[in-house]
Design a protein around this motif. Structure first.
Motif, mmCIF file in Angstrom:
data_model
loop_
_atom_site.group_PDB
_atom_site.id
_atom_site.type_symbol
_atom_site.label_atom_id
_atom_site.label_comp_id
_atom_site.label_asym_id
_atom_site.label_seq_id
_atom_site.Cartn_x
_atom_site.Cartn_y
_atom_site.Cartn_z
ATOM 1 N N ARG A 50 5.749 18.542 108.398
ATOM 2 C CA ARG A 50 6.374 19.305 107.311
ATOM 3 C C ARG A 50 7.360 18.438 106.528
ATOM 4 N N SER A 109 5.321 31.570 115.301
ATOM 5 C CA SER A 109 6.491 31.229 114.494
ATOM 6 C C SER A 109 7.339 30.118 115.104
ATOM 7 N N LEU A 138 6.780 26.335 114.723
ATOM 8 C CA LEU A 138 7.191 25.617 113.522
ATOM 9 C C LEU A 138 8.202 24.527 113.843
ATOM 10 N N SER A 194 2.153 23.532 108.252
ATOM 11 C CA SER A 194 3.428 23.297 108.938
ATOM 12 C C SER A 194 4.485 24.346 108.622
ATOM 13 N N LEU A 195 4.256 25.142 107.572
ATOM 14 C CA LEU A 195 5.144 26.272 107.283
ATOM 15 C C LEU A 195 4.488 27.600 107.650
ATOM 16 N N ASP A 196 3.287 27.509 108.214
ATOM 17 C CA ASP A 196 2.538 28.694 108.633
ATOM 18 C C ASP A 196 2.359 29.690 107.486
#
Length: 358
Positions: A121, A109, A112, A100-102
């Motif tokens: 997240r 991007s 997110l 979830s924060l990549d």
């Protein structure tokens, strides 16, 4: 009533925990039954609504307390199977946070900030934060649980780096500012609890970066306390092979270096120099001084045991440190208590004290 509590816990386990335990660190596959996918997402949505960033502080504190109480009861009921229960939870929390924060750079991007990813997240950090605060009557230990889960804990500091970057980005949608702030706070609190598990190389980099951020007063007041606690935890990790005395000395030097930055900024403000002259920065400086002065205090120190000696221990070498700000720094803060400030610059005079500072 007891029956109502038992029923509520059953629902908590069924709706919130079971879908996470069933996933156990494995991504939900495309062929997974739609009902299971739905249950899984409901779990994160419920948790995200209980997080710091979802509502006003008062209601959130009550919900966070309820979450911790429910977790504590579930873990107590697990008895000798506590680690078996916590292992898949921790593995899934790590997987979801990374996704979830990549952190593995697998998604676009801007994705997110899709609702589903944001809920995962926020919910994951909410649950992890609660789990690290969860001590039970049956001796549940988050440290033992982390070891048993065999997760790569470098995601903790990498997450903070990503969250801080997002919070400073002009591309972040405005309706996610509160959510990211709450998640950042949870992340810092978790680092403060689990800093001893962060790889030393990561700890060094993150401690230096966090020190710079705190010394530059880039954190908002609601993050400063958690940021300082995280910095102390990471600094202790960096000094892990040192003696307790050496560790205390390192933290003492760190505290006074930040105190010096605080003193410099307040001196500039009261001397009527424009650098760092805005009220929000001064407010952050004052919060920083207050939180630094609390390092080393423990929860059992209060007015009832002033005569009790508070000593450091191997498990907590910072306990009892209590580094005070300089007399001049205290004087500078006291100078801003009246409605107007007597300037000590070459031209003298006074200026109004911003209400937010007072």
């Amino acid at each position: 009533e007891t029956s109502c509590v038992a029923k509520a816990l059953d629902f908590f386990r069924l709706i919130v925990l079971d879908p996470i335990i069933e996933a156990g660190g494995n991504p939900i596959q495309e062929h997974t039954h739609e009902n299971n996918k739905y249950r899984y997402m409901v779990s994160w949505k419920v948790l995200s609504q209980m997080s710091d960033g979802s509502k006003d502080a008062g209601s959130t504190r009550g919900e966070a307390g309820a979450l911790k109480a429910a977790l504590k009861k579930v873990l107590d009921d697990a008895g000798n199977d506590q680690l078996q229960l916590s292992r898949p939870i921790l593995r899934e929390l790590r997987r979801v946070i990374v996704y979830s924060l990549d952190l593995d750079e697998s998604i676009v991007s801007m994705s997110l900030f899709e609702d589903a990813i944001s809920a995962q997240r926020t919910g994951a950090w909410c649950l992890l934060d609660a789990l690290t605060e969860c001590s039970t009557d049956k001796s549940f230990s988050i440290e033992k649980a982390v070891k048993a889960s065999s997760i790569d804990t470098s995601f903790l500091t990498l997450s903070w780096k990503k969250l801080h970057s997002l919070s400073e980005s002009t591309d972040m949608p405005s309706n996610y500012v509160t959510s990211i702030a709450g998640t950042s706070r949870a992340c810092l609190r978790v680092i403060a609890k689990l800093g001893s598990f962060v790889p030393i190389s990561e700890s060094k980099q993150s401690a230096q970066s966090l020190k710079t951020t705190l010394s530059s007063f880039d954190l908002t007041p609601d993050l400063i306390g958690a940021g300082i606690s995280a910095l102390v935890s990471l600094s202790k990790r960096v000094c892990d092979v040192d003696t307790p005395a050496s560790m205390r000395m390192t933290c003492s030097i760190l505290i006074h270096e930040i105190y010096e930055n605080c003193e410099e900024v307040l001196d500039q403000f009261i001397s009527n120099r424009v650098v760092y002259g805005n009220a929000s920065n001064i407010e952050r400086v004052i919060f920083t001084v207050g939180d630094l002065s609390m390092i080393g205090f423990s929860s059992d120190e209060d007015g009832t045991n002033k005569m009790k000696d508070i000593h450091a221990s191997d498990s907590d070498p910072i306990r009892g440190l209590h580094e005070r700000p300089s007399k001049h720094l205290i004087h500078l803060i006291q100078t801003m208590l009246p409605p107007s400030i007597l300037l000590n610059g070459p031209s003298g005079g006074t200026k109004l004290t911003p209400p937010s500072i007072r």
